[in-house]
Design an enzyme around this catalytic site. Structure first.
Site, PDB file in Angstrom:
ATOM      1  N   CYS A  72       0.865  -1.185   0.000  1.00  0.00           N
ATOM      2  CA  CYS A  72       0.000   0.000   0.000  1.00  0.00           C
ATOM      3  C   CYS A  72       0.899   1.231   0.000  1.00  0.00           C
ATOM      4  O   CYS A  72       1.737   1.386   0.904  1.00  0.00           O
ATOM      5  CB  CYS A  72      -0.851  -0.048   1.272  1.00  0.00           C
ATOM      6  N   CYS A 190      -0.973   4.025  -6.467  1.00  0.00           N
ATOM      7  CA  CYS A 190      -1.826   3.381  -5.461  1.00  0.00           C
ATOM      8  C   CYS A 190      -2.025   1.960  -5.969  1.00  0.00           C
ATOM      9  O   CYS A 190      -2.289   1.762  -7.167  1.00  0.00           O
ATOM     10  CB  CYS A 190      -3.159   4.109  -5.347  1.00  0.00           C
TER      11      CYS A 190
END
Ligand code: DGL
Length: 271
Positions: A72, A190
Site C-alpha cells: 500500500c 496506489c
C-alpha cells in the site's frame, strides 16, 4: 518454506501479491485486506500507523512471517518508518510511486502521478519527488493528482464510478499539460489502480504508458528473503496462500478469483 505477510487497506495489494506469487512461487503468503478500515488514503497519519502496527503484530504473532510487504503506497508513505523502528529485526518492503522508472521511460519529461491524498501529501513523497526532479539526466516534471474515491470505487468493484473518477482525474491532469509537452507517462501510485488499468489506458489514449510497481517490489522481497536467482519457470500453481479480511471476506475471495485466478476462500478476522 519462507512465509511472507502482505497487507493493504483492501483488495488493492492483490496487484502486488500477483507479482509476488510469480516471482517467489516457493514461498507461502498470508494476505491481509484491512477492508473494515479502508480507504486509508483519506485517514490521518496516526490512524494509518496504528492500523499498520496492529496488522504487523498479528502477522508476526499468528503467522510467524519471515518478511512483511506493505502493499500500500499510503501505508508506506505514512507508516513504514515507524514499522521499521518498531520491528528492527523484520525485513519490511514497501511500495512507492515509481517516479524513477517513469522518469527513465518518459520522452516528453511530463509525467502524471495518480495516488491517494495521503501518499501525495506525505513528507516521504515530497522527498522522493524532489530527489527525482533534481537527479535525472533530462528534466522531468511530475504533475500529481490526488484521486479521492477511486480506491474506494475499485474496492467496491463499482465499474461505473471507477470510470467516472478516472475520467475526472485524467481530465484534471490534462489541464496541466501544454501542446508542446504532453503527459506521456502515468504513474499508478496506489496499488488499487492497476485494476483500473484498462479504463485508464482507454481514456488516456495510445500516447500514454502506465507504470506500476508490483514486479520490482516482488524482486526486492525475493532478495530480502535471501532467495538466490530467479523463480522456477514455469511457475507452479500456488497452493500456499491464505487470505484474511477485517471486512467482508467474500469480497476478497471474489477479487482474488477475478484478478489472480486464485481459488482460495478468504477468512474474516478481527484485529
Ligand atoms: N491501495 C492503497 C495505496 O496503495 C490505499 C488506497 C486507500 O485505501 O485509500 O495507496
Amino acid at each position: 518454506m519462507k512465509k511472507v505477510g502482505v497487507f493493504d487497506s483492501g483488495v488493492g495489494g492483490l496487484s502486488v501479491l500477483r507479482a509476488l506469487l510469480n516471482e517467489i512461487p516457493e514461498a507461502a503468503f498470508v494476505y491481509v485486506a484491512d477492508s473494515a478500515y479502508a480507504p486509508y488514503g483519506e485517514r490521518s497519519r496516526q490512524e494509518i500507523i496504528e492500523r499498520s502496527r496492529r496488522i504487523a503484530d498479528y502477522l508476526m504473532a499468528q503467522h510467524a512471517i519471515d518478511a512483511l510487504v506493505v502493499a500500500c503506497n499510503t501505508a508506506t508513505a505514512q507508516a513504514i518508518d515507524k514499522l521499521r523502528q518498531t520491528y528492527p529485526d523484520m525485513p519490511i518492503v514497501g511500495v512507492e510511486p515509481a517516479l524513477k522508472t517513469a522518469a527513465a521511460l518518459s520522452r516528453s519529461g511530463h509525467i502524471g502521478v495518480l495516488a491517494t491524498r495521503g501518499t501525495l501529501h506525505s513528507e516521504r513523497f515530497a522527498q522522493l519527488r524532489e530527489r527525482m526532479e533534481s537527479a535525472t539526466a533530462h528534466p522531468v516534471h511530475f504533475n500529481c493528482q490526488p484521486c479521492d474515491g477511486l480506491a474506494d470505487a475499485i474496492e467496491r468493484d463499482d465499474a461505473q464510478s471507477t470510470r467516472i473518477l478516472c475520467q475526472r482525474y485524467l481530465h484534471a491532469l490534462r489541464t496541466l499539460e501544454t501542446d508542446s509537452t504532453p503527459i506521456d507517462t502515468l504513474v499508478l501510485g496506489c496499488t488499487h489502480y492497476p485494476f483500473a488499468a484498462d479504463v485508464l489506458t482507454e481514456l488516456g489514449g495510445p500516447g500514454i504508458q502506465l507504470v506500476e510497481t508490483g514486479v520490482p517490489v516482488a524482486r526486492r522481497t525475493r532478495a530480502v528473503l535471501g532467495l538466490e536467482g530467479h523463480a522456477v519457470n514455469p511457475v507452479p500453481p500456488h497452493t500456499d496462500l491464505q487470505l484474511m479480511s477485517t471486512g467482508d471476506p467474500e469480497k476478497l475471495t471474489q477479487a482474488a478469483q477475478r484478478w489472480l485466478k486464485a481459488h482460495v476462500k478468504a477468512r474474516a478476522f478481527v484485529c
